[in-house]
Each structure stands twice: as C-alpha cells, then as structure tokens.
Design an enzyme around this catalytic site. Structure first.
Site, PDB file in Angstrom:
ATOM      1  N   HIS A 345      51.742 102.467  26.633  1.00 39.35           N
ATOM      2  CA  HIS A 345      50.791 101.541  27.275  1.00 39.35           C
ATOM      3  C   HIS A 345      51.123 101.267  28.589  1.00 39.35           C
ATOM      4  O   HIS A 345      50.488  99.983  29.150  1.00 39.35           O
ATOM      5  CB  HIS A 345      50.571 100.440  26.403  1.00 39.35           C
ATOM      6  CG  HIS A 345      50.077 100.617  25.268  1.00 39.35           C
ATOM      7  ND1 HIS A 345      48.580 100.402  24.871  1.00 39.35           N
ATOM      8  CD2 HIS A 345      50.297 101.174  23.719  1.00 39.35           C
ATOM      9  CE1 HIS A 345      48.281 100.959  23.677  1.00 39.35           C
ATOM     10  NE2 HIS A 345      49.185 101.464  22.984  1.00 39.35           N
ATOM     11  N   LYS A 533      43.201  86.791  31.129  1.00 40.48           N
ATOM     12  CA  LYS A 533      44.025  87.934  30.726  1.00 40.48           C
ATOM     13  C   LYS A 533      45.568  87.497  30.797  1.00 40.48           C
ATOM     14  O   LYS A 533      45.726  86.101  31.372  1.00 40.48           O
ATOM     15  CB  LYS A 533      44.053  89.117  31.713  1.00 40.48           C
ATOM     16  CG  LYS A 533      44.206  88.714  33.238  1.00 40.48           C
ATOM     17  CD  LYS A 533      44.214  89.821  34.044  1.00 40.48           C
ATOM     18  CE  LYS A 533      42.849  90.460  34.299  1.00 40.48           C
ATOM     19  NZ  LYS A 533      42.676  91.887  33.901  1.00 40.48           N
ATOM     20  N   ARG A 534      46.510  87.995  30.310  1.00 41.02           N
ATOM     21  CA  ARG A 534      47.931  87.287  30.189  1.00 41.02           C
ATOM     22  C   ARG A 534      48.380  87.110  31.738  1.00 41.02           C
ATOM     23  O   ARG A 534      47.854  87.630  32.807  1.00 41.02           O
ATOM     24  CB  ARG A 534      48.813  88.398  29.749  1.00 41.02           C
ATOM     25  CG  ARG A 534      48.906  88.145  28.218  1.00 41.02           C
ATOM     26  CD  ARG A 534      49.384  86.761  27.631  1.00 41.02           C
ATOM     27  NE  ARG A 534      50.798  86.574  27.733  1.00 41.02           N
ATOM     28  CZ  ARG A 534      51.469  86.581  26.839  1.00 41.02           C
ATOM     29  NH1 ARG A 534      51.163  87.124  25.483  1.00 41.02           N
ATOM     30  NH2 ARG A 534      52.921  86.501  26.923  1.00 41.02           N
ATOM     31  N   LYS A 539      48.946  91.515  37.576  1.00 34.53           N
ATOM     32  CA  LYS A 539      47.416  91.014  37.642  1.00 34.53           C
ATOM     33  C   LYS A 539      47.057  90.489  38.701  1.00 34.53           C
ATOM     34  O   LYS A 539      45.731  90.310  38.784  1.00 34.53           O
ATOM     35  CB  LYS A 539      47.476  90.580  36.330  1.00 34.53           C
ATOM     36  CG  LYS A 539      47.829  91.344  35.182  1.00 34.53           C
ATOM     37  CD  LYS A 539      47.720  90.919  33.638  1.00 34.53           C
ATOM     38  CE  LYS A 539      48.237  91.289  32.383  1.00 34.53           C
ATOM     39  NZ  LYS A 539      47.154  92.513  32.039  1.00 34.53           N
ATOM     40  N   THR A 641      41.393  96.313  29.106  1.00 32.54           N
ATOM     41  CA  THR A 641      40.196  96.525  28.279  1.00 32.54           C
ATOM     42  C   THR A 641      39.179  95.188  28.455  1.00 32.54           C
ATOM     43  O   THR A 641      37.923  95.051  28.145  1.00 32.54           O
ATOM     44  CB  THR A 641      40.684  96.542  26.760  1.00 32.54           C
ATOM     45  OG1 THR A 641      41.544  95.466  26.678  1.00 32.54           O
ATOM     46  CG2 THR A 641      41.338  97.835  26.569  1.00 32.54           C
ATOM     47  N   LYS A 645      35.003  94.485  28.340  1.00 32.42           N
ATOM     48  CA  LYS A 645      34.221  93.607  27.606  1.00 32.42           C
ATOM     49  C   LYS A 645      33.317  92.750  28.595  1.00 32.42           C
ATOM     50  O   LYS A 645      32.244  92.439  28.175  1.00 32.42           O
ATOM     51  CB  LYS A 645      35.249  92.372  27.042  1.00 32.42           C
ATOM     52  CG  LYS A 645      36.183  93.167  25.865  1.00 32.42           C
ATOM     53  CD  LYS A 645      37.383  92.637  25.522  1.00 32.42           C
ATOM     54  CE  LYS A 645      38.365  93.467  24.723  1.00 32.42           C
ATOM     55  NZ  LYS A 645      39.822  92.704  24.420  1.00 32.42           N
TER      56      LYS A 645
END
Ligand code: 26Q
Length: 797
Positions: A345, A533-534, A539, A641, A645
């Site tokens: 991952h 998100k985290r 990110k 992911t 969504k």
C-alpha cells in the site's frame, strides 16, 4: 414474511425481554440494543447456512488478514443489505422511534487509521455481496483510533471507547480460543532420526475470537469477520501474575495511531504475531477437520496479507507445517508460497516495515529461526545466479544489517504481489521493487482500489440514490457499472437541475451540522471545497492552506479581485507523535480564525476544520462536496480511495496525476477533472537529481513570498514562532514535497475551476459524468479481480 406489523410486535416483545422495562420506560439506548439483537438473530440462519454451504461445496476460501478494519457504523448498512430498511424505519416510526436517532447511538467501529483499514471494510462488503467465500480476521482493539478534540486550535487526543456499552454485532466464541506463545527458547532434540524443534518456557496468551456477521447486499451470504481478543491464559505459569495480566491485555488494548511511521515498538510486533498465529491456528484447525491433512491447503485456502503487517503468516505457516505436521522443508515451502498473497500500500520509505533482530529474535525465537532459514535459502539462490555480487544480495536479503525486512519476506514467501493503482504498481515494478520484479515478474500485478458503493452512495446519499434509481432503475446497487446509463441524461436540463438541487440539499444539511457545532453559518451557494484524509506532509494540506491565504490577501488588497465564493472544509487526524502534521492542523485553525472573523472577506471565504474526522462524518461530507482535493505530491499516494467517494457523489476533483487520480482522469477526460502540477515522472526525476531549488520560487513569486512571510511576521494575532518549522521545511529543507513548485499551477487551476462553477448547468453535467464513470471504482470490481486473478475463488450459487 417480514411485515411491519410483525416487526413492531417482535420489537416490543424483545424490548421487554431484553431490558426488563415497559416501552414507556425504555430509552433510546434500549431501542438500539433491541434492534441490534433482532438483526443479529435475523441474520443467524443465513450465517449458519452460509458456513454449511462452504463446507459442503468444498470450494476454495480466502482469509483476509488485516491489522485494521475501519468499519464505521453497521446498523443501517445491515438493514439495507437485508432489504428491510424501509419496513423497520416505518415500523419504528409508528412506535414513535426515529431510526436516525438510533443510528447516532451506535459508536463507529474505528479499528483503523485510514485508507488501508477502510479498504479492508469495503472488501468485506463486496465479498459477501458477491457471494464469495471470503472472511476477515483482525484484532478486537478495546480502543480504536483516538477521538480528536481541537483545543485552542491544537489537536488533543482522547481514548476512544467503542465497547463502553458492549457491541451488539459480535459473538464471543470461547470454545474456539487458541494460545499464542511469546518469549522462551527453542529446544531441539532427535526423535526417530528427525530433528524436532520445541518452543519451551514460552509466555502464552489466550486469543479469544469474537465473530461478526458480514451481511451481503440482497444476498443470502453472511461471511465472518473474526476479531481476536487477548486474554490471560487460564492457568498462567508466571512469577508476577499482575504483570503478566497487564502485558497480556495490552496486546489488544490500543490500535497504533500511526499510518506511516514504523516506530519499531515491541508491542506492535506482538500484535502482529498475535493476529497471525491466532488466525492461522483457526484456519488450519478448520481445514484439518474437513480434509484431514494440510498437503493440499493451497488448493482450498488462500491467505491474503493486507500490507506487511501480517507477514509473519509466512513463517507461522511454515512452523505449523514443519514442527506440527512433520512436512519437509521443500513441501512446506511449496504449500506456504502457494497459499499466501500480498498487497503493498505504499512506496514511502519510512512506512516500509523493518524489525531489529534484537527485538524480533527473543520475542519470537522459533519464528526467527524460520525466517533465518528462508533468508539463507533465498540468498543462496541469489548467490548461484550472481556469485560474488554482495551488493545485490544485501539489497535483496530478508535479513540484512541486523534488520528483518518485512516487504522482502512478503515478496519471497507469496505467490502474488500487488499494488493498489496502476501508477503505484508501475512504480513498484520499475523502481521500489525493481530487483524483485526482475526475479519474480510473474508475481507482480495491479489491483486498482475500489470503494463499497453501497455505503458511499446508496447509504450515504439517499437523495441522489433515489434520483439515480428513478432514472436508470435499481440495478446499479448490484452492478455499479450500470451508472454509465446516466450518460444519456448529460444534456437533459431538467435532470441536471435535479442533480443540482440534491447537491444543494446535501450542502444545506452539512451546513446545519456545522452551524450547530461551530456557530458558523455557511452560504450553500458557495463552492464547498473539501480535503478530508489523514494529515501527512505528502498529502499537502499545506498547499491548500497557502492557496486560501493567497485568496484572502487578494480580496483584502485588490478591490477588483473576482472570485466565486468558497467554503473550504478540512477534516484530518494527525498521528499523535507527528510534530509537523500537528503544526499544520494548528495552521488550518489559525487561518480559519483569521478568515472567519474578517467581515471584509465574509461574503467570499469561510474555512472550517471539522473535528474528529471518521467514517460516519465522512458519510455526511462526501455528498455535500463540490470539489474533491486530491493534491498529493505525484508518486506518493499509492491510490487514494476518498477520491472515489467524492467522485461517486458528484464532486469534481482537483488533483495531481497520482495514485488512482490517473485512472479517474482517464475515464472522465480532461474536461471533467482539474489536473495540475508535476507528474510522478518529473518528481522522481528531481529526486534522482537531488531535488530542486525551492528558495528561488519564494523570491520570484510575490504571492508565494507574501503567504510564506505571513507564517512568521505576526499576521496571525498572538502567534510568533509557531510556524517556523513549516517555513523551514519549505525553504531550509528544500521543500521535499514540491509545495512551492506546484503552487502557481495549483492557484491557476483553482481560478479556472472557480469560473467554471458559475455555469451551473455545465457544472452539473461534469458532475453527472463523474458519477457515471465512478462505477468502475466500486470495490465489487476490485474484488472480482482479486477473486479471479489471485485467489481463485468462486461465488456460491
Ligand atoms: C506500520 C508499522 C508500525 C505502525 C503502523 C504501521 C502502519 C499502519 C497503517 C503503516 C501504514 C498504515 C496504513 C497505510 C495506509 O492507509 N495506506 C493507504 O492505503 C490505501 C488503500 O490502499 C491507499 O489508497 C492510500 O494511498 C495509502 O496511503
């Protein structure tokens, strides 16, 4: 069969039995418990039948081993999957009970950090819904991921308590408990000319399974999620009983709240072996009961490891085959290698698990011996290929420099290695795992992630779901590809307007919630621009924040500046030990305070940080989003992911060509997504050549210089040095994540997006095209690919 009247009578009866009170005295909690029990009972026949059929048909089954399952709430999803949601909702209503309020009582099962744990939960839904024989095994953490509070702009962590009022969905199965040994030493002796290995003086822990039914959508299949609880053995042989009890219970006490940094803590390794050993014992026991021996295990069982966290399944299976079943090495290895499959991952170096031998060996002495033997045989093979090439061998070895490399063990000991999006798999093959790919090209394959569209659309967005069913019929709930049928409405004005109205209604609902929690009123005509998100440097929540600061400056300084009003929404948990991530949370809150209290920008800008982001909150946010922020440094996000969504709820993506964004872009086309920034290839090129000069961008872009200066020049009232580390990361440490490099491209794209939004009908068309193409990203598609290409399992008829 299941009529409303029957349901109501049964509910009242059960309520009295369970709570020993009359209806008038009962509370919402009683109602929730009662309904939960009823559902479990309703499911139990199918649960038993499913298991009997798996036994009778003797088909292959898969066991998905994962250290995390981020399930969220189960009540309404179970009702939907059983096809009784409406009956129950109406029946309760007639009794004066609001199903929505009962849902609130159920705590989120938050046994995961983020993407990886939620993926496992989505996979369980798809397996059962496709009638596939696939079960999950994990740990029953007493405390899931911490609850986040924001105090004075800072994140504060509180222990999560999901089991406080029990868990209606689980069944404790004490008769299926097994013991898991730690510490001690390995004794060898000769028996009938064979060398026997015995793990002696071990400290054993009892693993007690709690089974949860996994109900398929409109199917008779009920699979099992087995969560293991660590308990002291009944008759412990231990000097200090209290210490033993404490240490034992600690194993399933907390989920590690870190989704990247491998801290190398011994308790984490204990958790991993605990999960693996308990799971394998139960799998092997069931298999032997049915087939008598393990020689064909790999023909009937596949064990899938979700990242390297359960990789000890490889030496553990070897141990069982060698020490308990008396197989020779080669046969045991053949069975093991053909039973285990592995998903990677991440390519982030700091997330690749490695364990110091000095921790591993004493804790798991027999397992360590087996890993050593696997390593030696593997290295011998390498040596025969390239004698004398020690650099190559050291780079591939499973044990090197006193560390056990878990990913190497996973690749060598499995028959399949997959990445989670096409780009990610290519990066694994061409870079991170290249020498392994050259050794075992046949093992490597891609399985692009997916999401449980029945949770993220059908359940989370009932209004949109009803519109879709009206337009294209109900079959999309089973076959998400049917969403493509929407394309015929792409120029239908009235349909597009309805789509717009639904988005507006969902935004209004979210705005009401935000108002209740913060007192901040949102203009629902503004663009709802969301990043949830985290929190992680790669990110790039920071890029988003710097853009907001830029907009603020423009409005303040340029009276002719035009922009479409925006509401920026964030949700993110930071790992408690991740200093930099916590700084970014504080910064988001500082910007929010500044922006939200300035009347001059009030008509155009709002910034909201939503506390305690989790599955149930996500279900309210995605349906209300216009814009999905997927802005990781290209090459860093394995898949993502959340991007899927948002898409299936009709939000448009602004993103880099990273992870599954690449495949989203490919499907919707240039006109229906906003792509910006460096490509993965460009990023990797810079890394190979020592990065880039970030300082130049600071000096040459006035907009950038201004926002970076504002981090430390007193722009935020009462804050002086707080954000120095952020400035340092950008300038002194040369901006490892290319925030400055991508800044101009990002703000230009944001500007373009803003203008685009004003053409409402055209925007709704883009939204429709996104929804239509999101069917591909259903985890049903992903799971079908795993089933046929990796696992070799087939649906039950
Ligand atoms: C490892 C060792 C010690 C402590 C913690 C960990 C640990 C725990 C969780 C390491 C990683 C994780 C979780 C990783 C994760 O969520 N990865 C995400 O997986 C998603 C599903 O494939 C992808 O979509 C995301 O891109 C990826 O970041």
């Amino acid at each position: 069969m299941f009529s409303k009247e029957n349901f109501k009578a049964a509910f009242l009866h059960r309520l009295e039995m369970l709570c020993g009170k009359s209806f008038s005295e009962s509370t919402k909690v009683d109602h929730y418990q009662t309904l939960g029990q009823m559902i479990r009972e309703y499911v139990s026949d199918d649960w038993i039948t499913t298991n009997e059929q798996y036994m009778a048909t003797k088909g292959k089954q898969v066991y998905y081993l994962s250290i995390e399952y981020l399930l969220g709430k189960l009540l309404r999803q179970n009702l939907i999957n059983l096809g009784v949601e409406q009956t129950v909702e109406e029946g309760l209503k007639e009794l004066g009970i609001d199903l929505g309020e009962l849902e609130e009582i159920e705590p989120d099962a938050g046994l995961g950090n983020g993407g990886l744990g939620r993926l496992a939960a989505c996979f369980l839904d798809s397996l059962a819904s496709l009638n596939l024989p696939g079960h999950g095994q994990g740990i029953r953490y007493k405390h899931g991921l911490f609850e986040q509070k924001i105090v004075n702009g800072y994140q504060v962590e509180l222990p999560e308590q999901w089991l406080r009022s029990g868990n209606v969905w689980e069944v404790r199965k004490l008769d299926l408990a097994v013991s898991v040994p730690f510490w001690g030493k390995v004794d060898t002796k000769m028996e009938n000319g064979r060398l026997i290995f015995q793990h002696i003086n071990a400290e054993t822990v009892t693993a007690v399974p709690y089974d949860m039914p996994v109900v398929g959508y409109e199917s008779k299949t009920v699979n099992t999620l087995r969560l293991w609880n660590a308990e002291p053995a009944q008759f412990p042989v231990h000097k200090d009983i209290l210490k033993y009890k404490r240490e034992t219970e600690a194993i399933s006490e907390f989920l590690y709240p870190d989704d990247t940094h491998d801290e190398g803590k011994i308790l984490r390794l204990k958790q991993q072996y605990f999960l693996v050993s308990a799971s394998l014992q139960s799998i092997v026991k069931a298999h032997k009961k049915q087939y008598g021996s393990l020689d064909k295990l790999h023909e009937y069982v596949c064990i899938h490891i979700n990242d390297t966290h359960p990789v000890l399944a490889i030496p553990e299976l070897m141990r069982i085959l060698l020490d308990q079943e008396g197989f020779g090495w080669d046969e045991a290895w053949h069975i093991t290698q053909n039973t285990i499959s592995y998903t990677n991952h991440t390519t982030l170096a700091e997330a690749l698990e490695k364990w110091p031998v000095r921790i591993f060996q004493p804790l798991l002495p027999r397992i360590y011996m087996i890993v050593e033997e696997i390593n030696e045989r593997f290295c011998r093979k390498l040596w025969e290929e390239t004698p004398g090439d020690w650099t190559r061998i050291a780079g591939l070895a499973i044990i090197a420099d006193e560390f056990v490399q878990m990913a190497h063990l996973a690749i060598v000991g499995s028959f399949s290695v997959n990445g989670v999006a096409r780009l990610h798999t290519e990066i694994l093959k061409e870079r991170e795992m290249k020498p392994f790919f050259q050794l075992f090209p046949e093992k490597f394959n891609n399985k692009t992630n997916g999401i449980a569209h029945r949770r993220w659309l059908l359940k989370a967005n009932p209004k949109l779901s009803a519109l879709l069913t009206d337009a294209i019929g109900p079959s999309w709930t089973h076959s998400a590809n049917e969403l493509m049928g929407l394309l015929k409405y792409q120029d239908d004005r009235s349909f597009l307007e309805q789509l717009g109205k639904i988005k507006a209604a969902n935004k209004k609902q979210l705005a009401e919630m935000v108002y209740k929690q913060t007192g901040i009123a949102l203009d629902t005509r503004a663009i709802f621009d969301v990043q949830v998100k985290r929190l992680h440097a790669y990110k790039r929540q920071l890029l988003n924040v710097l853009h907001i600061m830029y907009l603020y400056n423009q409005i303040k300084e340029d009276s002719s500046f035009q922009m479409t009003p925006r509401v920026f929404i964030f949700g993110a948990k930071a790992s408690p030990g991740y200093y930099y991530a916590k700084k970014i949370i504080k910064l988001i809150n500082s910007v929010a305070e500044k922006v939200n209290n300035d009347p001059k920008v009030a008509d155009r800008l709002k910034v909201i940080f939503m506390e305690n982001y989790r599955v149930s909150l996500a279900e309210r946010i995605f349906p209300a989003a216009d814009i999905s922020e997927q802005i990781s440094t290209a090459s860093k996000e394995a898949s993502g992911t959340g991007n899927m969504k948002f898409m299936i709820n009709g939000a448009l993506t602004i993103g880099t060509l990273d992870g599954a964004n690449v495949e989203i872009h490919e499907r919707v086309g240039d006109d229906n997504i906003f792509i910006f920034g460096l490509t993965a290839e460009e990023v990797l090129h810079y890394y190979r050549h020592g990065g880039y000069e970030s300082v130049g961008y600071y000096h040459h872009d006035k907009r950038l210089k201004q926002v970076i200066d504002q981090l430390i020049n007193g722009f935020f009232p009462g804050i002086q040095n707080e954000y120095e580390p952020i400035v340092d990361s950008l300038l002194e440490e040369n901006d490892q994540y290319f925030v400055l490099k991508d800044f101009a491209s990002y703000i230009n794209t944001q500007q373009r997006l803003g203008s685009c939004y004003t053409d409402s009908l055209n925007w709704q068309k883009k939204s429709l095209i996104n929804i239509a193409h999101a069917g591909y990203f259903s985890s049903d598609r992903t799971i079908k690919e795993y089933a046929s290409d990796i696992w070799g399992i087939h649906p039950l008829q």
